[in-house]
Each structure stands twice: as C-alpha cells, then as structure tokens.
Motif scaffolding. Structure first.
Motif, PDB file in Angstrom:
ATOM      1  N   LEU A   1      20.640  63.653  14.359  1.00 28.41           N
ATOM      2  CA  LEU A   1      20.717  65.104  14.127  1.00 28.41           C
ATOM      3  C   LEU A   1      21.273  65.445  12.753  1.00 28.41           C
ATOM      4  O   LEU A   1      21.227  66.595  12.316  1.00 28.41           O
ATOM      5  CB  LEU A   1      21.595  65.758  15.207  1.00 28.41           C
ATOM      6  N   GLY A   2      21.869  64.457  12.102  1.00 27.98           N
ATOM      7  CA  GLY A   2      22.419  64.669  10.762  1.00 27.98           C
ATOM      8  C   GLY A   2      23.715  65.468  10.751  1.00 27.98           C
ATOM      9  O   GLY A   2      24.059  66.094   9.750  1.00 27.98           O
ATOM     10  N   LEU A   3      24.450  65.446  11.880  1.00 27.71           N
ATOM     11  CA  LEU A   3      25.748  66.139  11.919  1.00 27.71           C
ATOM     12  C   LEU A   3      26.787  65.322  11.162  1.00 27.71           C
ATOM     13  O   LEU A   3      26.718  64.088  11.125  1.00 27.71           O
ATOM     14  CB  LEU A   3      26.198  66.322  13.377  1.00 27.71           C
ATOM     15  N   ALA A   4      27.764  66.016  10.584  1.00 28.14           N
ATOM     16  CA  ALA A   4      28.821  65.325   9.833  1.00 28.14           C
ATOM     17  C   ALA A   4      29.855  64.755  10.810  1.00 28.14           C
ATOM     18  O   ALA A   4      30.735  65.466  11.285  1.00 28.14           O
ATOM     19  CB  ALA A   4      29.483  66.284   8.862  1.00 28.14           C
ATOM     20  N   PHE A   5      29.714  63.459  11.108  1.00 27.95           N
ATOM     21  CA  PHE A   5      30.624  62.800  12.048  1.00 27.95           C
ATOM     22  C   PHE A   5      31.943  62.464  11.361  1.00 27.95           C
ATOM     23  O   PHE A   5      31.957  61.869  10.289  1.00 27.95           O
ATOM     24  CB  PHE A   5      29.978  61.519  12.589  1.00 27.95           C
ATOM     25  N   GLU A   6      33.048  62.861  11.976  1.00 26.77           N
ATOM     26  CA  GLU A   6      34.361  62.574  11.358  1.00 26.77           C
ATOM     27  C   GLU A   6      35.269  61.693  12.196  1.00 26.77           C
ATOM     28  O   GLU A   6      36.265  61.183  11.689  1.00 26.77           O
ATOM     29  CB  GLU A   6      35.077  63.891  11.019  1.00 26.77           C
ATOM     30  N   GLY A   7      34.998  61.575  13.515  1.00 28.67           N
ATOM     31  CA  GLY A   7      35.909  60.703  14.266  1.00 28.67           C
ATOM     32  C   GLY A   7      35.885  60.923  15.754  1.00 28.67           C
ATOM     33  O   GLY A   7      34.900  61.412  16.319  1.00 28.67           O
ATOM     34  N   PHE A   8      37.018  60.561  16.371  1.00 23.44           N
ATOM     35  CA  PHE A   8      37.114  60.595  17.833  1.00 23.44           C
ATOM     36  C   PHE A   8      38.336  61.365  18.299  1.00 23.44           C
ATOM     37  O   PHE A   8      39.357  61.439  17.601  1.00 23.44           O
ATOM     38  CB  PHE A   8      37.213  59.165  18.388  1.00 23.44           C
ATOM     39  N   HIS A   9      38.207  61.889  19.510  1.00 23.52           N
ATOM     40  CA  HIS A   9      39.299  62.590  20.186  1.00 23.52           C
ATOM     41  C   HIS A   9      39.395  62.042  21.602  1.00 23.52           C
ATOM     42  O   HIS A   9      38.388  61.931  22.296  1.00 23.52           O
ATOM     43  CB  HIS A   9      38.982  64.101  20.214  1.00 23.52           C
ATOM     44  N   LEU A  10      40.594  61.683  22.015  1.00 17.73           N
ATOM     45  CA  LEU A  10      40.820  61.227  23.394  1.00 17.73           C
ATOM     46  C   LEU A  10      42.000  61.986  23.959  1.00 17.73           C
ATOM     47  O   LEU A  10      42.982  62.242  23.253  1.00 17.73           O
ATOM     48  CB  LEU A  10      41.144  59.727  23.443  1.00 17.73           C
ATOM     49  N   TYR A  11      41.902  62.361  25.217  1.00 17.96           N
ATOM     50  CA  TYR A  11      43.044  63.031  25.838  1.00 17.96           C
ATOM     51  C   TYR A  11      43.151  62.569  27.289  1.00 17.96           C
ATOM     52  O   TYR A  11      42.382  62.990  28.140  1.00 17.96           O
ATOM     53  CB  TYR A  11      42.899  64.553  25.759  1.00 17.96           C
ATOM     54  N   ALA A  12      44.107  61.683  27.541  1.00 21.20           N
ATOM     55  CA  ALA A  12      44.148  61.014  28.845  1.00 21.20           C
ATOM     56  C   ALA A  12      44.957  61.784  29.884  1.00 21.20           C
ATOM     57  O   ALA A  12      44.744  61.618  31.083  1.00 21.20           O
ATOM     58  CB  ALA A  12      44.704  59.607  28.671  1.00 21.20           C
ATOM     59  N   GLY A  13      45.881  62.642  29.458  1.00 19.60           N
ATOM     60  CA  GLY A  13      46.675  63.362  30.469  1.00 19.60           C
ATOM     61  C   GLY A  13      47.836  64.106  29.850  1.00 19.60           C
ATOM     62  O   GLY A  13      48.054  64.047  28.639  1.00 19.60           O
ATOM     63  N   SER A  14      48.538  64.848  30.702  1.00 20.33           N
ATOM     64  CA  SER A  14      49.618  65.735  30.271  1.00 20.33           C
ATOM     65  C   SER A  14      50.909  65.435  31.020  1.00 20.33           C
ATOM     66  O   SER A  14      50.899  64.765  32.055  1.00 20.33           O
ATOM     67  CB  SER A  14      49.237  67.184  30.617  1.00 20.33           C
ATOM     68  N   GLN A  15      52.015  66.046  30.533  1.00 20.45           N
ATOM     69  CA  GLN A  15      53.299  66.050  31.240  1.00 20.45           C
ATOM     70  C   GLN A  15      53.703  64.650  31.698  1.00 20.45           C
ATOM     71  O   GLN A  15      53.829  64.371  32.886  1.00 20.45           O
ATOM     72  CB  GLN A  15      53.258  67.056  32.407  1.00 20.45           C
ATOM     73  N   ASN A  16      53.884  63.754  30.713  1.00 21.72           N
ATOM     74  CA  ASN A  16      54.317  62.401  31.033  1.00 21.72           C
ATOM     75  C   ASN A  16      55.704  62.148  30.453  1.00 21.72           C
ATOM     76  O   ASN A  16      55.956  62.430  29.286  1.00 21.72           O
ATOM     77  CB  ASN A  16      53.314  61.394  30.456  1.00 21.72           C
ATOM     78  N   LEU A  17      56.596  61.628  31.282  1.00 17.20           N
ATOM     79  CA  LEU A  17      57.983  61.387  30.847  1.00 17.20           C
ATOM     80  C   LEU A  17      58.245  59.898  30.610  1.00 17.20           C
ATOM     81  O   LEU A  17      59.358  59.525  30.264  1.00 17.20           O
ATOM     82  CB  LEU A  17      58.957  61.940  31.895  1.00 17.20           C
ATOM     83  N   LYS A  18      57.240  59.057  30.796  1.00 15.66           N
ATOM     84  CA  LYS A  18      57.435  57.604  30.650  1.00 15.66           C
ATOM     85  C   LYS A  18      56.842  57.102  29.343  1.00 15.66           C
ATOM     86  O   LYS A  18      55.616  57.033  29.184  1.00 15.66           O
ATOM     87  CB  LYS A  18      56.753  56.879  31.812  1.00 15.66           C
ATOM     88  N   ALA A  19      57.722  56.721  28.431  1.00 18.72           N
ATOM     89  CA  ALA A  19      57.274  56.242  27.127  1.00 18.72           C
ATOM     90  C   ALA A  19      56.283  55.083  27.281  1.00 18.72           C
ATOM     91  O   ALA A  19      55.277  55.015  26.563  1.00 18.72           O
ATOM     92  CB  ALA A  19      58.473  55.811  26.294  1.00 18.72           C
ATOM     93  N   GLU A  20      56.580  54.222  28.234  1.00 16.52           N
ATOM     94  CA  GLU A  20      55.739  53.032  28.434  1.00 16.52           C
ATOM     95  C   GLU A  20      54.285  53.420  28.748  1.00 16.52           C
ATOM     96  O   GLU A  20      53.342  52.820  28.219  1.00 16.52           O
ATOM     97  CB  GLU A  20      56.333  52.288  29.630  1.00 16.52           C
ATOM     98  N   SER A  21      54.113  54.430  29.607  1.00 14.05           N
ATOM     99  CA  SER A  21      52.750  54.859  29.968  1.00 14.05           C
ATOM    100  C   SER A  21      52.058  55.497  28.775  1.00 14.05           C
ATOM    101  O   SER A  21      50.860  55.289  28.553  1.00 14.05           O
ATOM    102  CB  SER A  21      52.789  55.875  31.108  1.00 14.05           C
ATOM    103  N   ILE A  22      52.812  56.283  28.004  1.00 12.89           N
ATOM    104  CA  ILE A  22      52.215  56.933  26.834  1.00 12.89           C
ATOM    105  C   ILE A  22      51.779  55.874  25.819  1.00 12.89           C
ATOM    106  O   ILE A  22      50.669  55.930  25.291  1.00 12.89           O
ATOM    107  CB  ILE A  22      53.206  57.947  26.214  1.00 12.89           C
ATOM    108  N   CYS A  23      52.640  54.881  25.584  1.00 15.00           N
ATOM    109  CA  CYS A  23      52.303  53.811  24.631  1.00 15.00           C
ATOM    110  C   CYS A  23      51.056  53.064  25.093  1.00 15.00           C
ATOM    111  O   CYS A  23      50.160  52.765  24.291  1.00 15.00           O
ATOM    112  CB  CYS A  23      53.459  52.821  24.481  1.00 15.00           C
ATOM    113  N   GLU A  24      51.004  52.774  26.389  1.00 16.48           N
ATOM    114  CA  GLU A  24      49.851  52.037  26.924  1.00 16.48           C
ATOM    115  C   GLU A  24      48.562  52.841  26.708  1.00 16.48           C
ATOM    116  O   GLU A  24      47.547  52.289  26.269  1.00 16.48           O
ATOM    117  CB  GLU A  24      50.077  51.774  28.414  1.00 16.48           C
TER     118      GLU A  24
END
Ligand SMILES: *Cc1c(COP(=O)(O)O)cnc(C)c1O
Length: 414
Positions: free
Chosen positions: A199-222
C-alpha cells in the motif's frame, strides 16, 4: 487451638499528600481553601506537585533513552493534559476528541500516537491531517488509511499494534493474548506488514499493550522482554526499519488494602537491558512506554461533603453529596470483581482518631452508590469533607454523570 490475632491489611501509605493542623493540603493549600476556590462540592482536585514528583521518580528510574508517553484516556482534563504535555515525551490518544485536546495542549504531533479499535473515517482523516502516528489495528484500517492518504495527499504514518501471543500476568485488566479486539494477532502481522508495504504506507514501528494495573515488577519486566522479542522477530518482515517500539505500560498503583506500590527499580534495569539490545538489534528504534494511571492516578483526589449522618439498626451511614455518578471506580463498579474500599479520609480531621466503622454513601437511589463500606473513619458530621485518594485516573470521565441527574463535579488543577 487458638489463632494468633491477624492484622487486617491496610492501605499503602499515601506519600504524595501531607496535612497541616489536621487539614489535608493540596499542593500546599489547605483543603477548605481549595473547596472554596472551586465554589462547590463535589470536586476533583489534581495536585501539580504530585504530578511533578511522579514524573521525577520515573525519570530517575527509567533509562534516559526510553520515551515516556502519557496515555490521555486516564485523565483528559485539558489543563492537566497541557501540564503533562510540557513534561513528558509524547501523548497517546484514543479518539478524535482526545486528539483535539492533545493538539490544543501544544503537544508535538510527531510524538503523538493514536490507538484504538474501530477508528472512524473522520478520526483517521483528523489523524493524518495532524501528522500523528496511527497504531493500525486491522487490515481494513490499513487499506482505508492508504485510500484516505492518497485521496487527501497527506502521508499516513503507521505502526502496527500487535495482539501478542502472551498476557501480562497478574494484571487488573488483560488487553493482549488470546482472542482480543485490540491490535492484530501476532500470527497475522507478517501478512499485514507485506500489505502495508504494497500500500506504500510509511511504516514506523510496533505497538504492544499487554495489560493494565499491574503491581508486580517481575510480571511487567517479563511482558516487556516478550514484547521486545516478538517485535524483533516480526521486524524481519517489515517494509522499513523499526523506528519506534512502544512496549506499552501497565504500571499499577495501590488502590486497596494490602496492595504495595510497584517497585520501579527492576523495571528500570530491565528497560536499560532492552535499550542496550535495541542499540544492536534495532539500531533505528526508540523505545516508548505509555502510562496512564501511574502518571496521574495518585495526584488526584475526589472531594465531597457530608450532607447527613444516619444510624440504621446500629450501623452509621455518612451520606455525601457525591458518589457513583462521579466516581464509578471508587464505588467498586468499574471492572472490579470483589468490591474493596479505596483509601478514604475525612479531609478536615486528618489527625482525629479512627472511630467505629461507618459507610459512606452517595445520594443516588441505588445500594451500589457506596464510596466506603464499613471503614473506620474519624467521627464525622454534616459539613465535613470526605476525600477519596487515588482518584486522578478513570474518575470524572469514566463515570456515568447523567445517572440520576445530579449536578456534575468541578475539576481543578491545583
Ligand atoms: C488504557 C491504555 C493505557 C493506559 O492504561 P493505564 O492502566 O492507565 O496505565 C495505555 N495504553 C493503551 C493502549 C491503553 O488502552
């Protein structure tokens, strides 16, 4: 057998607010004075110094190379958005009206992205006219964008929003993994990338969003690590180098008794490691995190006034002039499975000892209109001010203001 007395879980300490002479202070101004300035109760007050403190904490913990974006849906009050726009690296909008507020606030369109399933044709035109990055969420959207871009002659900047093949563990709200309305399944992304190329669109990258309201650093890092690895794999099929990689957010704040604040240090270390990898593996890519409630949630309080104090069969009710219609989340009806109390205080009696458990209820004719359920609060009377903390995100605009036709609250940036 006797059980040892178990300590009831408590709310995490609220470090962003102080009190003086028994009165809560909002950015150094006594609560009663803030209320007088508003001209009414109920109101939401957002504390500028608390916003600054939170941004400073994030800047200290996260690597400099990671861009900090504000996800506006958490709180789109125009004055607050303008305040944030001057202090973060970009804004993420999720509707045409949010886009308008962001542009009015003076945010740089080049550092703005627009996500959400089902963007209308009118919203897509607004976005390409403004020159913001569009997070593409379907094949149809990609084709429509190419068509609109050709018709109007403005290039469409696009990133692909990926529905990952994993979840953000122990999240309040899961927004990726399994079947979802958000983004394009990781398995279908290579085909979408080829289509974007055609289509000739200007591709710039990616977006990911796995979830909200997380208090565990370990899960966020993973989740950040898995997001990075997935994007790196998919980059092989991209029509252009990845220039932006938005790893999402999900940083939570403690709302309920027993919850502990998120530890930012391991998240910062993890991101530093990813920045190093990106420098080698995706050399043109800037990493982005997009945060909503973590940036603004703790800086806001909801304030209402006690109208009546009633005793019903031995239980005391404080009836206030605000409630569920202004603050759905604090009533427990915004996605919670089990109702728990937000941190609540009597803002003009901060030093008074807690008394017998009372319930704080609003004026609506429904038992759902409950701001605090059997909470030990200082003895309060009509005229006193009830404050609900952790109310800077998903408050005013996430509540059914029209329900029961009571007056709206005022919003103040203090
Ligand atoms: C809602 C949302 C956010 C903000 O979520 P918080 O839990 O407030 O941080 C960020 N990004 C996307 C894509 C969202 O949908």
């Amino acid at each position: 057998m006797t059980e040892s007395p178990r300590k009831l879980p408590e709310h995490a300490p609220l470090s962003l607010f102080s009190s003086a002479y028994g009165e809560l202070q909002i950015n150094g101004i006594p609560l009663s004075r803030v209320v007088a300035r508003a001209g009414q109760t109920p109101l939401y007050a957002y504390d500028r110094s608390a916003l600054d403190a939170r941004i400073a904490e994030l800047r200290a913990a996260l690597p400099r190379a990671v861009k900090l974006h504000y996800a506006m849906k958490a709180n789109p009050m125009p004055a607050l958005v303008a305040y944030m726009a001057a202090r973060v690296d970009g804004l993420d909008v999720a509707s045409g009206r949010e886009l308008k507020v962001a542009l009015d606030a003076g945010a740089d369109p080049h550092e703005m992205s627009f996500a959400g399933p089902g963007k209308s044709e009118a919203e897509l035109i607004q976005a390409i006219a403004a020159g913001v990055l569009l997070n593409v969420e379907s094949f149809r959207e990609a084709r429509l964008l190419a068509d609109l871009s050709a018709r109007h002659g403005w290039p469409a900047r696009v990133a692909v929003r990926i529905n990952p093949d994993f979840e953000l563990k122990s999240s309040g709200m899961k927004m990726g993994g399994g079947p979802k309305q958000f983004g394009v399944d990781a398995e279908q992304v290579p085909e979408l990338l080829r289509e974007i190329g055609r289509l000739g669109l200007a591709f710039e990258g990616f977006h990911l969003y796995a979830g909200s309201q997380n208090l565990k650093a370990e899960s966020i890092c993973e989740a950040q690590l898995k997001s990075y690895d997935l994007a790196l794999r998919l980059a092989a099929d991209a029509p252009a180098p990845v220039r932006t990689l938005n790893l999402g957010g999900g940083f939570g704040i403690p709302y309920f008794p027993g919850e502990q604040p998120l530890d930012l240090a391991p998240v910062g270390d993890n991101l530093s490691h990813l920045v190093e990898r990106a420098a080698r593996e995706l050399p043109e890519a800037g990493l982005v995190v997009e945060l909503g409630r973590y940036l603004v949630g703790e800086a806001g309080i909801y304030i209402c006034r006690v109208v009546d104090r009633k005793v019903s069969r031995g239980h005391t009710y404080l009836v206030v002039d605000g409630g569920l219609h202004h603050h759905l989340a604090a009533s427990g009806n915004f996605g919670q499975v089990i109702r728990k109390n937000y941190p609540v205080a009597i803002g003009n009696r901060m030093n008074a000892p807690a008394g017998e458990p009372v319930s704080v209820v609003g004026p609506l004719c429904t038992p759902l209109d409950l701001l605090a359920d059997r909470m030990s609060l200082p003895d309060a009377q009509p005229g006193d001010l009830v404050v609900v903390f952790q109310s800077g995100a998903y408050g005013f605009t996430a509540s059914p203001q029209g329900f029961l036709s009571h007056p709206e609250p005022v919003e103040l940036l203090v």
